[in-house]
Scaffold this motif. Structure first.
Motif, PDB file in Angstrom:
ATOM      1  N   PRO A 251      37.398  15.130  20.578  1.00 61.26           N
ATOM      2  CA  PRO A 251      38.869  15.080  20.586  1.00 61.26           C
ATOM      3  C   PRO A 251      39.529  16.366  21.079  1.00 61.26           C
TER       4      PRO A 251
ATOM      5  N   PRO B 121      43.515  18.814  18.550  1.00 58.71           N
ATOM      6  CA  PRO B 121      43.186  17.784  19.552  1.00 58.71           C
ATOM      7  C   PRO B 121      43.839  18.090  20.886  1.00 58.71           C
TER       8      PRO B 121
ATOM      9  N   ALA C  71      45.570  13.319  25.491  1.00 63.00           N
ATOM     10  CA  ALA C  71      44.674  12.352  26.126  1.00 63.00           C
ATOM     11  C   ALA C  71      44.636  12.517  27.641  1.00 63.00           C
TER      12      ALA C  71
ATOM     13  N   ARG D 274      42.647  15.651  28.542  1.00 63.25           N
ATOM     14  CA  ARG D 274      41.214  15.474  28.299  1.00 63.25           C
ATOM     15  C   ARG D 274      40.588  14.583  29.375  1.00 63.25           C
TER      16      ARG D 274
ATOM     17  N   THR E  29      36.404   5.106  26.381  1.00 68.82           N
ATOM     18  CA  THR E  29      36.436   5.714  25.051  1.00 68.82           C
ATOM     19  C   THR E  29      35.570   4.907  24.103  1.00 68.82           C
TER      20      THR E  29
ATOM     21  N   ASP F 153      35.205   5.118  19.858  1.00 67.16           N
ATOM     22  CA  ASP F 153      35.697   5.806  18.673  1.00 67.16           C
ATOM     23  C   ASP F 153      36.682   6.895  19.123  1.00 67.16           C
ATOM     24  N   ASP F 154      36.481   8.150  18.732  1.00 64.35           N
ATOM     25  CA  ASP F 154      37.373   9.230  19.165  1.00 64.35           C
ATOM     26  C   ASP F 154      36.759  10.045  20.302  1.00 64.35           C
TER      27      ASP F 154
END
Length: 710
Positions: free
Chosen positions: A449, A495, A498, A501, A532, A534-535
């Protein structure tokens, strides 16, 4: 008055100055005619009409008579000593008289040479010019300075044993403490050339100097060639042009320590010529070869064939086989490559070494082909997909600033790499490669994350040192210990957005998918897939035959394989009680029906603002009203910095506003933003994705060398 005749002693060619006849007596010396005080006084004394001579004149006269008497005594003593030493000097001069005719002949021949006459004429003409003498004096001064410079270079020559390399060890660990890579400095023992396998000696010569064993004379032309090569910036890879190339590389790179392509001073060039001439004149070829093997570099921090054989292949230097010898000889040509990371490039260099051995006649074509097949599957001890990805080296580069300028004897770096996820990724990639067939390449990358690397498999080139790779390495570093004491801990990481990342994952994945340098695989059709689980954010790629055969879903199939393995290893958490789930999510509990009085489009209320007097955990975390609060954009530090932060707050009331995540806040004490205060004073580091004002505060502290930036 008639003067006494001057006499000399029998058998002497000079006057005896101590004899009375050689010097007029004091009483017979003429009186001065110039009138003066003393003269006037004397005249009056003689005439009997003036006063007596002054006491000063009488004292001067007595001093003069004493000095004359002392000189007379010294002259007589010197004459007597010369008389005693004459036989001794005559006996000592006899050999010189015998040599004098021959020496006179040599000087006559030199003086009659046309060049000598021209030089003498040039000196005479230069002396006749008004500024010629100054030019001659200046030339002599320059020659003297040159002689002093050469003497200084000779006095500061490096030792022939090479510079010392203190040993140190750097260990990169996974999240559970399992070692995944080791780096450091190691120097092997000095081995006699007979203790090295003959195939290793031949491979080293084929790589460094195939013409080393050719005939070479250190005559005038050879000395001039050595000096010429020492003043060149590059060492020729072709046939030798009068200078032993292996000896020159030994001196330049291993004794003096000049990096290839780096600027060299005049003193280093002169020292290089001196050492090459010294080794060529005083040591034979086998001893020079043994010295070169003991001082050669076989990777960063790895010096000597003994250390290379033990560290990379776990055996003695006398037990090396042709494939291993070719691998080490190729590595000696590019010692900046990591043996367990740049495996493909080193294998290509090893194949060139095998070709050189065939050219020298040290290996047959069949033997070279067999060694080449063994070389294609050869890897040093400790090589794994993680080391080949380059992630450990990026983490080490990120931790270099935290380790300080003085290298540690031992250091441990713990990363976010998950051994369970890594095992799943390696098995999934291996299955896809078996299904795709020969010529395919596959790789995989999993980011957590916070953008940290949790699993990586590189099927192409290792990661380059790019800003994206640096950020991933910084996020992956969790713990750093130096010589048994902790230096850095990053237990909690914020984190990453998104979009950021995903962008970072695609950039890193493209770097891992690059065809290796020296590989003939064009990789014209690559397949990428990002998804993706899970995380986690997972990226896969597949290149080569699988795509060309119509398996266009190869990268997606690889992703599905890994995602299924992760789902088995990480089952979904059980549904929480409604009240506990509401507290976690800030709204409707997971799996519960929406209450009838709540509008369908209504969003959960944001986290409330917190106020109160905090308790400092570290410079990035506070405890406020029983709740843990993380300062946005800050990687906190403990110890002294935490105590100073606590003293700064001094039970002041703070106000914390939510900043995204459940426990992430922007806190203020009065008008001061605490995140900015911490970074400005160097009590912490900016977290990935920090706002521009926080990055500017960190840059200010770094420029002032405050806190952790000292």
């Amino acid at each position: 008055m008639v003067a006494e005749p001057m006499t000399t002693q029998p058998g002497r060619d000079w006057l005896d100055l101590a004899s009375p006849a050689a010097k007029p007596r004091r009483s017979e010396a003429p009186r001065p005619e110039t009138p003066g005080i003393e003269g006037a006084g004397s005249h009056r004394a003689m005439s009997g009409t003036g006063p007596a001579p002054s006491r000063v004149s009488a004292g001067r006269r007595r001093i003069s008579e004493g000095v004359a008497q002392a000189r007379s005594v010294a002259a007589r003593a010197g004459s007597a000593a010369a008389g005693h030493l004459q036989p001794v000097l005559s006996a000592a001069a006899m050999p010189l008289r015998r040599v004098a005719p021959a020496w006179r002949g040599v000087t006559d021949r030199v003086g009659s040479h046309p060049l000598a006459s021209r030089a003498a004429g040039a000196v005479r003409r230069a002396g006749a010019v008004p500024w010629g003498r100054a030019l001659l004096v200046g030339s002599l001064g320059l020659l003297g300075l040159a002689a002093l410079f050469l003497a200084w270079c000779a006095a500061t020559l490096p030792p022939l044993a090479g510079p010392p390399h203190p040993g140190r060890t750097l260990t990169v660990q996974a999240q559970d403490g399992t070692p995944i890579a080791r780096r450091g400095v190691a120097q092997g023992r000095a081995l006699p050339v007979g203790a090295v396998a003959p195939v290793m000696r031949r491979a080293f010569l084929a790589a460094q100097d195939p013409w080393f064993e050719d005939h070479y004379r250190l005559d005038g032309a050879g000395i001039a060639a050595v000096i010429n090569q020492a003043f060149r910036d590059t060492i020729s890879d072709g046939p030798r042009a009068g200078s032993p190339r292996l000896t020159q590389r030994l001196v330049r790179r291993d004794l003096i320590g000049a990096a290839p392509g780096a600027p060299r001073s005049l003193a280093d060039r002169v020292r290089e010529a001196m050492l090459v001439l010294w080794l060529s004149a005083r040591e034979d070829r086998p001893r020079i070869l043994g010295r070169a093997l003991d001082l050669a570099r076989f990777g960063p921090g790895l010096t000597g064939i003994d250390a290379a054989a033990r560290s990379l292949f776990g055996k003695e230097a006398s037990a090396l086989v042709p494939a291993e010898a070719a691998y080490l000889a190729g590595l000696s040509l590019a010692p900046d490559l990591q043996p367990d990371r740049d495996v493909t490039r080193i294998r290509a260099l090893g194949r060139d070494v095998l070709d050189g051995m065939v050219m020298r006649g040290d290996l047959s074509a069949a033997g070279a082909a067999e060694a080449g097949l063994a070389l294609d599957g050869l890897s040093p001890v400790g090589t794994n997909p993680v080391t080949r990805s380059g992630v450990p080296d990026l983490v080490l580069a990120e931790a270099a600033a935290r380790l300080g300028p003085e290298p540690p004897r031992e250091a441990v770096l713990r990363t976010t790499l998950d051994r369970g996820l890594q095992t799943m990724a390696e098995k999934a990639v291996e299955r896809r490669l078996d299904a795709a067939g020969r010529g395919a390449r596959a790789g995989l990358l999993i980011l957590g994350p916070d953008g940290a690397v949790q699993a990586v498999v590189a099927g192409g080139s290792p990661l380059a040192d790019t800003p994206e790779a640096r950020r991933a390495a910084a996020a992956s570093l969790r713990h750093l210990g130096r010589d048994g004491r902790p230096v850095y801990d990053r237990l909690v990481a914020g984190p990453m957005p998104a979009a950021d990342r995903r962008t970072a994952l695609l950039t890193l994945l493209a770097g891992l998918a690059r065809p290796p340098e020296g590989s003939d695989d064009a990789g014209s059709r690559d397949g990428l897939f990002v998804g993706t689980a899970d995380d986690l954010l997972i990226g896969t790629y597949l290149s080569g035959a699988s795509v060309e055969n119509g398996a266009g879903d190869g990268p997606e199939a690889l992703f599905q394989d890994v995602a299924a393995q992760i789902a088995k290893a990480r089952p979904a958490p059980p549904v929480a009680e409604p009240r506990e789930a509401a507290r976690e999510t800030g709204g409707t509990p997971r799996g519960a029906s929406r209450p009838a009085w709540q509008n369908p489009g209504e969003r959960p209320s944001p986290a409330p603002t917190l106020r109160g007097v905090p308790r400092v955990i570290d410079t990035g975390r506070l405890r406020l009203d029983g709740q843990a609060v993380r300062l946005a954009g800050v990687e906190g530090q403990g110890g002294t910095y935490a105590r100073e932060f606590r003293q700064y707050l001094r039970r002041r009331e703070v106000t914390c506003q939510p900043a995204g995540a459940a426990d992430l806040y922007r806190c203020r004490a009065g008008e001061q933003d605490l995140s900015e205060v911490v970074l400005f004073n160097g009590a912490g580091r900016a977290a990935p994705g920090a706002s521009p004002d926080l990055q500017a505060a960190e840059a200010n502290a770094r420029a002032r060398k405050a806190g952790v930036w000292q």
